[in-house]
Write a protein that holds these residues in place. Sequence first.
Motif, mmCIF file in Angstrom:
data_model
loop_
_atom_site.group_PDB
_atom_site.id
_atom_site.type_symbol
_atom_site.label_atom_id
_atom_site.label_comp_id
_atom_site.label_asym_id
_atom_site.label_seq_id
_atom_site.Cartn_x
_atom_site.Cartn_y
_atom_site.Cartn_z
ATOM 1 N N PRO A 131 0.820 -1.214 0.000
ATOM 2 C CA PRO A 131 0.000 0.000 0.000
ATOM 3 C C PRO A 131 0.853 1.263 0.000
ATOM 4 C CG PRO A 131 0.043 -0.980 2.193
ATOM 5 C CD PRO A 131 0.769 -1.927 1.274
ATOM 6 N N GLY A 132 0.365 2.274 -0.727
ATOM 7 C CA GLY A 132 0.990 3.590 -0.697
ATOM 8 C C GLY A 132 2.306 3.735 -1.430
ATOM 9 N N LEU A 133 2.727 2.728 -2.187
ATOM 10 C CA LEU A 133 3.997 2.795 -2.904
ATOM 11 C C LEU A 133 3.774 3.412 -4.283
ATOM 12 C CD1 LEU A 133 6.933 1.996 -2.403
ATOM 13 C CD2 LEU A 133 6.448 -0.211 -3.429
ATOM 14 N N ALA A 134 4.547 4.422 -4.624
ATOM 15 C CA ALA A 134 4.411 5.106 -5.913
ATOM 16 C C ALA A 134 4.636 4.131 -7.067
ATOM 17 C CB ALA A 134 5.420 6.250 -6.000
ATOM 18 N N PRO A 135 3.923 4.299 -8.183
ATOM 19 C CA PRO A 135 4.038 3.360 -9.309
ATOM 20 C C PRO A 135 5.471 3.149 -9.813
ATOM 21 C CG PRO A 135 2.135 4.766 -9.624
ATOM 22 C CD PRO A 135 2.876 5.293 -8.423
ATOM 23 N N ARG A 136 6.249 4.224 -9.954
ATOM 24 C CA ARG A 136 7.634 4.057 -10.446
ATOM 25 C C ARG A 136 8.488 3.295 -9.448
ATOM 26 N NH1 ARG A 136 9.988 9.371 -13.278
ATOM 27 N NH2 ARG A 136 11.676 7.915 -13.732
ATOM 28 N N ALA A 137 8.269 3.547 -8.170
ATOM 29 C CA ALA A 137 9.020 2.820 -7.134
ATOM 30 C C ALA A 137 8.627 1.345 -7.149
ATOM 31 C CB ALA A 137 8.762 3.430 -5.760
ATOM 32 N N ARG A 138 7.334 1.065 -7.256
ATOM 33 C CA ARG A 138 6.844 -0.322 -7.307
ATOM 34 C C ARG A 138 7.439 -1.057 -8.505
ATOM 35 N NH1 ARG A 138 2.538 -1.870 -4.833
ATOM 36 N NH2 ARG A 138 1.555 0.170 -4.860
ATOM 37 N N ALA A 139 7.438 -0.394 -9.669
ATOM 38 C CA ALA A 139 7.975 -1.012 -10.887
ATOM 39 C C ALA A 139 9.473 -1.298 -10.739
ATOM 40 C CB ALA A 139 7.717 -0.118 -12.094
ATOM 41 N N LYS A 140 10.214 -0.342 -10.193
ATOM 42 C CA LYS A 140 11.657 -0.543 -10.047
ATOM 43 C C LYS A 140 11.960 -1.652 -9.048
ATOM 44 C CE LYS A 140 16.025 1.833 -9.834
ATOM 45 N NZ LYS A 140 16.665 3.161 -9.824
ATOM 46 N N LEU A 141 11.207 -1.701 -7.942
ATOM 47 C CA LEU A 141 11.421 -2.788 -6.977
ATOM 48 C C LEU A 141 11.142 -4.140 -7.625
ATOM 49 C CD1 LEU A 141 9.922 -1.295 -3.694
ATOM 50 C CD2 LEU A 141 12.343 -1.724 -4.216
ATOM 51 N N GLY A 142 10.141 -4.205 -8.496
ATOM 52 C CA GLY A 142 9.848 -5.456 -9.201
ATOM 53 C C GLY A 142 10.997 -5.878 -10.102
ATOM 54 N N VAL A 143 11.571 -4.924 -10.814
ATOM 55 C CA VAL A 143 12.718 -5.213 -11.689
ATOM 56 C C VAL A 143 13.906 -5.671 -10.854
ATOM 57 C CG1 VAL A 143 14.417 -4.145 -13.234
ATOM 58 C CG2 VAL A 143 11.981 -3.702 -13.558
ATOM 59 N N LEU A 144 14.177 -4.965 -9.773
ATOM 60 C CA LEU A 144 15.312 -5.331 -8.906
ATOM 61 C C LEU A 144 15.116 -6.711 -8.279
ATOM 62 C CD1 LEU A 144 15.870 -1.886 -7.155
ATOM 63 C CD2 LEU A 144 17.308 -2.931 -8.929
ATOM 64 N N ALA A 145 13.892 -7.011 -7.835
ATOM 65 C CA ALA A 145 13.616 -8.325 -7.251
ATOM 66 C C ALA A 145 13.811 -9.424 -8.293
ATOM 67 C CB ALA A 145 12.194 -8.361 -6.679
ATOM 68 N N GLY A 146 13.376 -9.157 -9.528
ATOM 69 C CA GLY A 146 13.581 -10.131 -10.608
ATOM 70 C C GLY A 146 15.045 -10.371 -10.875
ATOM 71 N N ALA A 147 15.823 -9.297 -10.916
ATOM 72 C CA ALA A 147 17.266 -9.425 -11.138
ATOM 73 C C ALA A 147 17.935 -10.173 -9.991
ATOM 74 C CB ALA A 147 17.900 -8.043 -11.312
ATOM 75 N N ALA A 148 17.506 -9.895 -8.764
ATOM 76 C CA ALA A 148 18.092 -10.578 -7.598
ATOM 77 C C ALA A 148 17.743 -12.069 -7.617
ATOM 78 C CB ALA A 148 17.606 -9.940 -6.309
ATOM 79 N N GLY A 149 16.546 -12.391 -8.100
ATOM 80 C CA GLY A 149 16.138 -13.785 -8.149
ATOM 81 C C GLY A 149 16.895 -14.598 -9.185
ATOM 82 N N GLN A 150 17.491 -13.925 -10.182
ATOM 83 C CA GLN A 150 18.218 -14.597 -11.230
ATOM 84 C C GLN A 150 19.693 -14.758 -10.910
ATOM 85 O OE1 GLN A 150 17.431 -12.453 -14.834
ATOM 86 N NE2 GLN A 150 15.262 -12.934 -14.783
ATOM 87 N N SER A 151 20.172 -13.992 -9.943
ATOM 88 C CA SER A 151 21.624 -14.060 -9.655
ATOM 89 C C SER A 151 21.941 -15.068 -8.575
ATOM 90 C CB SER A 151 22.142 -12.689 -9.249
ATOM 91 O OG SER A 151 21.473 -12.198 -8.121
#
Length: 151
Positions: A131-151
């Motif tokens: 809740p309350g997370l700005a769209p750009r922040a949410r999108a970037k966290l998703g990208v970072l989490a995806g990258a972390a999951g692949q490494s």
Amino acid sequence: MMIRTTLAALLMMTGTAAAADPAVTVRELNRGPAAGDTFAYDPALVRVPVGGSVRFEPTDKGHNVAAIQSLWPAGAPPLTVPFNSEATVTFERPGVYPVQCTPHTGLGMVALIVVGDADMTEFAAKAASAPGLAPRARAKLGVLAGAAGQS
């Protein structure tokens, strides 16, 4: 988790050299490393072992580092590094620690500190519905989490 203003101060207080690996440095920038990238932490994704440290360096003025409380690991101590201040933070518990620059969160100035083994799929699901997370922040966290999951 413990905040130290500088590694040098720690060494002077203890009188010994640090036994652990040196801290990973995360710079706070007005212009990110990629073309067109503004207001960024560099790097935005950091992995450290349990007991590892991250040094936040205010390369450009006007930035701070604060925990994203809605996604912060349960029971982990809070994190706040004041504006224009350098600090070294030691992470004593495994988990995913998302941070933000409070005035620039809406512009996507967020980062992930992954400590030890962490379930990135679980974190990505939590971030997608936080809740309350700005769209750009949410999108970037998703990208970072995806990258972390692949490494």
